[in-house]
Design an enzyme around this catalytic site. Structure first.
Site, short mmCIF file in Angstrom:
data_model
loop_
_atom_site.label_atom_id
_atom_site.label_comp_id
_atom_site.label_asym_id
_atom_site.label_seq_id
_atom_site.Cartn_x
_atom_site.Cartn_y
_atom_site.Cartn_z
CG HIS A 105 -0.38 0.30 2.52
ND1 HIS A 105 0.30 -0.64 3.26
CD2 HIS A 105 -0.36 1.44 3.27
CE1 HIS A 105 0.71 -0.09 4.39
NE2 HIS A 105 0.33 1.18 4.43
CG ASP A 106 2.62 3.26 2.92
OD1 ASP A 106 1.67 3.93 2.47
OD2 ASP A 106 2.84 3.13 4.14
CE LYS A 109 3.89 6.67 3.02
NZ LYS A 109 3.92 6.37 4.47
CG HIS A 134 1.47 7.69 -0.54
ND1 HIS A 134 0.96 8.59 0.37
CD2 HIS A 134 1.04 6.46 -0.09
CE1 HIS A 134 0.28 7.96 1.30
NE2 HIS A 134 0.30 6.67 1.05
CG HIS A 158 -4.24 3.19 1.47
ND1 HIS A 158 -3.59 3.38 0.26
CD2 HIS A 158 -3.41 3.67 2.43
CE1 HIS A 158 -2.42 3.93 0.48
NE2 HIS A 158 -2.27 4.12 1.79
CG ASP A 187 -1.97 2.93 6.98
OD1 ASP A 187 -0.85 2.78 7.50
OD2 ASP A 187 -2.19 3.79 6.10
#
Length: 244
Positions: A105-106, A109, A134, A158, A187
């Site tokens: 999910h990140d 970044k 992001h 998200h 999260d």
């Protein structure tokens, strides 16, 4: 990742057989950080069997080199999200999709400048606007990978809010994919419980109060209810350390 999961021994054996062998896995002196990276890679390989694994590993290595916190955070979030999904009776296939999306999910970044990503203080409005990109960056990075349409949709949304005040699209309520709503809560829980350069960890009681206060605002009330029940039953404390 979790103690007391209900995966069968047969399923675990099949999963282990499908994992690619790397040079690092063959090295007996791999340190704990290396083992952590391998665990992250291995978890994604198990969930994304046949989906350009080598390219995915290269992307994850780049993210980890940029911000090693992302790896630990993503593994925690994936474990928490799966625990919540089980309590919401999500199907096994949907849970696997959610786990993989949580691990990734990140990934967007990787496109955020270090001066913003690792800033010790509060972000300016301009910097926060960059950070808000992001989720879309993650979707763009994952577009070449076949079979990740559902994963990309969860990742994209998200950071949406139940009241419509989130990003990147501002969708609200049940228009937000269920996987995204679960991921948002998982999260937030790990972020609140974690020590970062810009904050101290919150207590479990404070996290619980924050979730309740944001039910129907930031988070889906149904997901908050399940998350509170999970925390009352041990929550994050029921999970093994990353190295295990």
């Amino acid at each position: 990742c979790a103690r007391g999961t209900d995966d069968s021994d047969t399923e675990r054996e099949v999963i282990e057989d499908t994992m690619p062998t790397t040079k690092l896995q063959k090295t007996p002196k791999a340190n704990s950080a290396d083992r952590g990276v391998l665990a992250w890679f291995g978890r994604i390989c198990r969930l994304l069997r046949g989906t350009h694994v080598e390219s995915m590993q290269a992307l994850l290595a780049a993210v980890d080199a940029k911000d090693s916190y992302t790896r630990t955070h993503s593994m925690n979030v994936a474990a928490y999200a799966d625990a919540l999904a089980r309590r919401m009776d999500m199907s096994a296939q949907d849970r696997r999709t959610l786990q993989a999306a949580s691990l990734l999910h990140d990934i967007g970044k990787i496109g955020i400048p270090d001066r913003i990503l690792n800033k010790p203080g509060k972000l300016t409005e301009e910097e926060f606007n960059v950070m808000r990109r992001h989720p879309q960056m993650g979707v763009d990075i994952l577009k070449p990978f076949s079979g990740l349409r559902d994963h990309r949709r969860i990742i994209l949304h998200h950071h949406e809010r139940y009241d419509g005040g989130g990003y990147p699209t501002g969708c609200r309520g049940e228009d937000i994919p269920l996987g995204s709503r679960i991921l948002a809560a998982a999260d937030a829980v790990d972020t609140m419980l974690s020590r970062r350069t810009y904050k101290e960890p919150m207590t479990t009681a404070d996290v619980r109060r924050e979730l309740v206060s944001q039910a129907g605002i930031q988070f889906d009330p149904a997901v908050v209810s399940v998350t509170i029940g999970w925390m009352d039953d041990g929550g994050p404390e029921s999970f093994l350390p990353l190295e295990n």
